[in-house]
Structure formats: structure tokens, C-alpha cells
Design a protein around this motif. Structure first.
Motif, PDB file in Angstrom:
ATOM      1  N   ALA A 156       1.022  -1.296  -0.142  1.00  0.00           N
ATOM      2  CA  ALA A 156       0.108   0.002  -0.011  1.00  0.00           C
ATOM      3  C   ALA A 156       0.865   1.255   0.034  1.00  0.00           C
ATOM      4  CB  ALA A 156      -1.131  -0.032   1.346  1.00  0.00           C
ATOM      5  N   ALA A 157       1.924   1.285   0.802  1.00  0.00           N
ATOM      6  CA  ALA A 157       2.903   2.439   0.801  1.00  0.00           C
ATOM      7  C   ALA A 157       3.534   2.644  -0.569  1.00  0.00           C
ATOM      8  CB  ALA A 157       3.950   2.232   1.848  1.00  0.00           C
ATOM      9  N   LEU A 158       3.778   1.705  -1.224  1.00  0.00           N
ATOM     10  CA  LEU A 158       4.456   1.697  -2.685  1.00  0.00           C
ATOM     11  C   LEU A 158       3.324   2.240  -3.384  1.00  0.00           C
ATOM     12  CD1 LEU A 158       6.683   1.407  -4.731  1.00  0.00           C
ATOM     13  CD2 LEU A 158       6.117  -0.971  -4.953  1.00  0.00           C
ATOM     14  N   LEU A 159       2.050   1.564  -3.419  1.00  0.00           N
ATOM     15  CA  LEU A 159       1.176   2.188  -4.494  1.00  0.00           C
ATOM     16  C   LEU A 159       0.702   3.730  -4.290  1.00  0.00           C
ATOM     17  CD1 LEU A 159      -1.928  -0.384  -4.882  1.00  0.00           C
ATOM     18  CD2 LEU A 159      -1.117   1.523  -6.331  1.00  0.00           C
ATOM     19  N   LYS A 160       0.960   4.160  -2.794  1.00  0.00           N
ATOM     20  CA  LYS A 160       0.668   5.418  -2.587  1.00  0.00           C
ATOM     21  C   LYS A 160       1.858   6.369  -3.162  1.00  0.00           C
ATOM     22  CE  LYS A 160      -0.533   8.653   1.256  1.00  0.00           C
ATOM     23  NZ  LYS A 160      -1.825   9.101   0.315  1.00  0.00           N
ATOM     24  N   ALA A 161       3.066   5.945  -3.128  1.00  0.00           N
ATOM     25  CA  ALA A 161       4.177   6.656  -3.466  1.00  0.00           C
ATOM     26  C   ALA A 161       4.076   6.620  -5.063  1.00  0.00           C
ATOM     27  CB  ALA A 161       5.607   6.004  -3.374  1.00  0.00           C
ATOM     28  N   ALA A 172      -7.106  10.004  -2.719  1.00  0.00           N
ATOM     29  CA  ALA A 172      -8.242   9.600  -1.623  1.00  0.00           C
ATOM     30  C   ALA A 172      -8.038   7.954  -1.594  1.00  0.00           C
ATOM     31  CB  ALA A 172      -9.459  10.066  -1.812  1.00  0.00           C
ATOM     32  N   ASP A 173      -7.987   7.418  -2.829  1.00  0.00           N
ATOM     33  CA  ASP A 173      -8.367   5.951  -2.952  1.00  0.00           C
ATOM     34  C   ASP A 173      -6.998   5.476  -2.255  1.00  0.00           C
ATOM     35  OD1 ASP A 173     -10.670   6.098  -4.309  1.00  0.00           O
ATOM     36  OD2 ASP A 173      -9.943   6.291  -6.028  1.00  0.00           O
ATOM     37  N   ALA A 174      -5.638   5.877  -2.600  1.00  0.00           N
ATOM     38  CA  ALA A 174      -4.666   5.475  -2.139  1.00  0.00           C
ATOM     39  C   ALA A 174      -4.429   5.438  -0.486  1.00  0.00           C
ATOM     40  CB  ALA A 174      -3.262   6.147  -2.751  1.00  0.00           C
ATOM     41  N   GLY A 175      -5.052   6.636   0.073  1.00  0.00           N
ATOM     42  CA  GLY A 175      -5.046   6.813   1.463  1.00  0.00           C
ATOM     43  C   GLY A 175      -6.067   5.759   2.205  1.00  0.00           C
ATOM     44  N   GLU A 176      -7.116   5.488   1.457  1.00  0.00           N
ATOM     45  CA  GLU A 176      -8.028   4.413   1.907  1.00  0.00           C
ATOM     46  C   GLU A 176      -7.328   3.112   1.832  1.00  0.00           C
ATOM     47  OE1 GLU A 176     -11.374   2.638   3.304  1.00  0.00           O
ATOM     48  OE2 GLU A 176     -10.668   4.811   3.453  1.00  0.00           O
ATOM     49  N   LEU A 177      -6.526   2.903   0.950  1.00  0.00           N
ATOM     50  CA  LEU A 177      -6.129   1.431   0.722  1.00  0.00           C
ATOM     51  C   LEU A 177      -5.021   1.400   1.959  1.00  0.00           C
ATOM     52  CD1 LEU A 177      -6.123  -1.068  -1.198  1.00  0.00           C
ATOM     53  CD2 LEU A 177      -4.052   0.078  -2.369  1.00  0.00           C
ATOM     54  N   THR A 178      -4.107   2.359   2.268  1.00  0.00           N
ATOM     55  CA  THR A 178      -3.142   2.521   3.216  1.00  0.00           C
ATOM     56  C   THR A 178      -3.986   2.135   4.553  1.00  0.00           C
ATOM     57  OG1 THR A 178      -1.866   3.857   1.984  1.00  0.00           O
ATOM     58  CG2 THR A 178      -1.396   3.545   4.277  1.00  0.00           C
ATOM     59  N   THR A 179      -5.193   2.665   4.818  1.00  0.00           N
ATOM     60  CA  THR A 179      -5.937   2.564   5.893  1.00  0.00           C
ATOM     61  C   THR A 179      -6.116   0.958   6.326  1.00  0.00           C
ATOM     62  OG1 THR A 179      -6.566   4.925   6.105  1.00  0.00           O
ATOM     63  CG2 THR A 179      -7.770   3.059   7.448  1.00  0.00           C
ATOM     64  N   ARG A 180      -6.644   0.389   5.094  1.00  0.00           N
ATOM     65  CA  ARG A 180      -7.290  -0.920   5.002  1.00  0.00           C
ATOM     66  C   ARG A 180      -6.063  -1.837   5.218  1.00  0.00           C
ATOM     67  NH1 ARG A 180     -12.542  -1.698   3.422  1.00  0.00           N
ATOM     68  NH2 ARG A 180     -13.554   0.148   2.941  1.00  0.00           N
ATOM     69  N   ALA A 181      -5.023  -1.670   4.658  1.00  0.00           N
ATOM     70  CA  ALA A 181      -3.885  -2.578   5.000  1.00  0.00           C
ATOM     71  C   ALA A 181      -3.326  -2.618   6.409  1.00  0.00           C
ATOM     72  CB  ALA A 181      -2.563  -2.087   4.070  1.00  0.00           C
ATOM     73  N   GLU A 182      -3.414  -1.378   7.058  1.00  0.00           N
ATOM     74  CA  GLU A 182      -2.880  -1.257   8.524  1.00  0.00           C
ATOM     75  C   GLU A 182      -4.004  -2.058   9.335  1.00  0.00           C
ATOM     76  OE1 GLU A 182      -2.510   2.721   9.336  1.00  0.00           O
ATOM     77  OE2 GLU A 182      -0.498   2.971   8.296  1.00  0.00           O
ATOM     78  N   ARG A 198      -9.687  -9.873   0.282  1.00  0.00           N
ATOM     79  CA  ARG A 198     -10.425  -9.760  -0.823  1.00  0.00           C
ATOM     80  C   ARG A 198     -10.554  -8.081  -1.394  1.00  0.00           C
ATOM     81  NH1 ARG A 198     -15.005  -8.439  -3.034  1.00  0.00           N
ATOM     82  NH2 ARG A 198     -15.853  -8.408  -1.228  1.00  0.00           N
ATOM     83  N   ASP A 199     -11.504  -7.532  -0.196  1.00  0.00           N
ATOM     84  CA  ASP A 199     -11.703  -6.190  -0.401  1.00  0.00           C
ATOM     85  C   ASP A 199     -10.220  -5.249  -0.547  1.00  0.00           C
ATOM     86  OD1 ASP A 199     -13.751  -3.879  -0.245  1.00  0.00           O
ATOM     87  OD2 ASP A 199     -12.032  -3.142   1.394  1.00  0.00           O
ATOM     88  N   PHE A 200      -9.453  -5.551  -0.077  1.00  0.00           N
ATOM     89  CA  PHE A 200      -7.771  -4.629  -0.102  1.00  0.00           C
ATOM     90  C   PHE A 200      -7.446  -5.065  -1.745  1.00  0.00           C
ATOM     91  CE2 PHE A 200      -3.522  -4.548  -0.153  1.00  0.00           C
ATOM     92  CZ  PHE A 200      -3.049  -3.352   0.014  1.00  0.00           C
ATOM     93  N   LEU A 201      -7.526  -6.395  -2.054  1.00  0.00           N
ATOM     94  CA  LEU A 201      -6.841  -6.669  -3.279  1.00  0.00           C
ATOM     95  C   LEU A 201      -7.639  -6.065  -4.551  1.00  0.00           C
ATOM     96  CD1 LEU A 201      -5.919 -10.391  -2.880  1.00  0.00           C
ATOM     97  CD2 LEU A 201      -4.154  -8.393  -2.908  1.00  0.00           C
ATOM     98  N   THR A 202      -9.001  -6.107  -4.527  1.00  0.00           N
ATOM     99  CA  THR A 202      -9.791  -5.733  -5.341  1.00  0.00           C
ATOM    100  C   THR A 202      -9.722  -4.133  -5.668  1.00  0.00           C
ATOM    101  OG1 THR A 202     -11.652  -7.226  -4.905  1.00  0.00           O
ATOM    102  CG2 THR A 202     -12.270  -5.259  -5.938  1.00  0.00           C
ATOM    103  N   ARG A 203      -9.525  -3.364  -4.315  1.00  0.00           N
ATOM    104  CA  ARG A 203      -9.194  -1.693  -4.370  1.00  0.00           C
ATOM    105  C   ARG A 203      -7.778  -1.540  -5.080  1.00  0.00           C
ATOM    106  NH1 ARG A 203     -12.436   1.331  -1.309  1.00  0.00           N
ATOM    107  NH2 ARG A 203     -14.296   0.527   0.004  1.00  0.00           N
TER     108      ARG A 203
END
Length: 216
Positions: A156-161, A172-182, A198-203
Motif C-alpha cells: 500500500a505504501a508503494l502504491l501511494k508513492a 483519496a483512494d490510495a489513502g483509503e488503501l493504506t488504512t485498510r492495509a494497516e 479480498r476487499d484490499f486486493l480488489t481496491r
């Protein structure tokens, strides 16, 4: 009256004298034989010439690649090819019942992310750092009881970078993904864990579809 000629009886030689003469003779013969043997040159053993191996057309040439124990080379040989966002989304939707669902999903996500981190228009110091973090976090996925959470957080951190490099609309989507990963437990043993993954991988697949396109 006739004269009687009286002659003295000759004394016989002493037997000890004969024994002494015999001993002297034996000593002389032995000395002569010993001296004759020592005067003869002693032949030294000749060195045995070494036998050179027959010339071989393959001598000095490598006929096959040598095996290597270098872990880096072994990892390159077994590294999985890169996946696509569509393949990741398909696996996220259909593979939840697999016993290694969480690990396999993280491997596919990493295989999709790493080539993007090497893209010329996205690569910078921050992206390289996050890429190394992901590689380190996923290096021990095959170990028993290893937690999946560090790998998902690093992905998630790499995706946000990558998003910050050229896709501001996805912030916003990248930030939401980071929150779900944690929020992940690091396991995929319960239906709830699998649903979160599943939700994390889909996003993540949705974000990757856009980031896979050149930045405008």
C-alpha cells in the motif's frame, strides 16, 4: 757298548693357536667382503615420469553452465513473472477459498507493483525506497507462520508513492488503501480475514488499472 741316539720329541702346536688363526682369517674375509659391498655405487631410484592426460577437445572449456549457490541468482530463477491488474482482480474475486489465498494474493500484487516502480516516469528516491521495503517484507512469505500484514502495508505504501508521483486524482483512494492495509490481521484463516484481503486486493487492482496507464 753301542751308543743310543736319543732324539727329543717335537712338541705339537697349541690348539688355541689354531683357533686364533682361524678367527683372524674369518675376520679378514668378512672385512674384505664388507668393504667390497660398500665400495660399489648405490643406485638411486629413478623418478617415475608422470603420465600426461590425453588431450581432450573439452579440456579448458565449459561445456555446461556451472551451478551456483548464490541466493540472489536462485531468487531470479524462481521469480514469478509480473501479473496484470485484471489478473489480480480475478484472483481476488475467485480465490478466497484457497488455503494460501492471502499469501498468493500478496505475491500477485507485488508482481504487478514492482515493474511499475521501475518505470522511468515513476521512478524516484521515494519510490525506490518503498520498492525495497516491499521486497524485504515479502522475502519470507514461504516461512511457516509468517505474518502477511507487513507485506500488505508495504504494498500500500508503494502504491501511494506511485500515486503521488503522477496521479493526484487517486489520492483519496490510495489513502483509503493504506488504512485498510494497516487494519489487516496478517492472517487469512477466517472468513473475515479473507473478506478483508479480498476487499484490499480488489481496491488495489482498481488503482493499478489507472497507474498502469501513462500519467497525464
Amino acid at each position: 757298548m753301542a751308543d743310543i741316539n736319543i732324539q727329543r720329541k717335537k712338541s705339537s702346536p697349541s690348539p688355541w693357536l689354531l683357533v686364533l688363526l682361524v678367527l683372524i682369517g674369518l675376520v679378514a674375509v668378512g672385512y674384505y667382503i664388507f668393504r667390497t659391498d660398500t665400495d660399489q655405487p648405490v643406485e638411486t631410484a629413478r623418478p617415475i615420469p608422470s603420465v600426461e592426460p590425453a588431450p581432450d577437445s573439452t579440456t579448458g572449456a565449459e561445456t555446461a553452465p556451472r551451478p551456483t549457490n548464490d541466493p540472489a541468482v536462485s531468487d531470479m530463477a524462481t521469480e514469478e513473472p509480473g501479473a496484470s491488474p485484471d489478473e489480480l482482480a480475478a484472483f481476488a474475486a475467485s480465490g478466497t477459498t484457497a488455503p494460501d489465498y492471502g499469501r498468493r494474493g500478496l505475491e500477485m500484487l507485488s508482481a504487478t507493483l514492482l515493474p511499475l516502480a521501475d518505470r522511468d516516469d515513476l521512478r524516484d528516491a521515494t519510490v525506490n525506497e518503498k520498492r525495497d521495503d516491499l521486497t524485504s517484507a515479502t522475502s519470507r512469505l514461504q516461512e511457516q507462520n509468517s505474518s502477511l500484514r507487513p507485506g500488505y502495508v508495504a504494498a500500500a505504501a508503494l502504491l501511494k508513492a506511485l500515486q503521488q508521483k503522477g496521479y493526484p486524482a487517486l489520492e483519496a483512494d490510495a489513502g483509503e488503501l493504506t488504512t485498510r492495509a494497516e487494519a489487516l490481521s496478517g492472517r487469512a484463516s477466517t472468513p473475515q480475514d479473507q473478506e478483508q484481503i479480498r476487499d484490499f486486493l480488489t481496491r488495489a487492482a482498481q488503482l493499478l488499472r489507472t497507474i498502469s496507464q501513462p500519467a497525464r
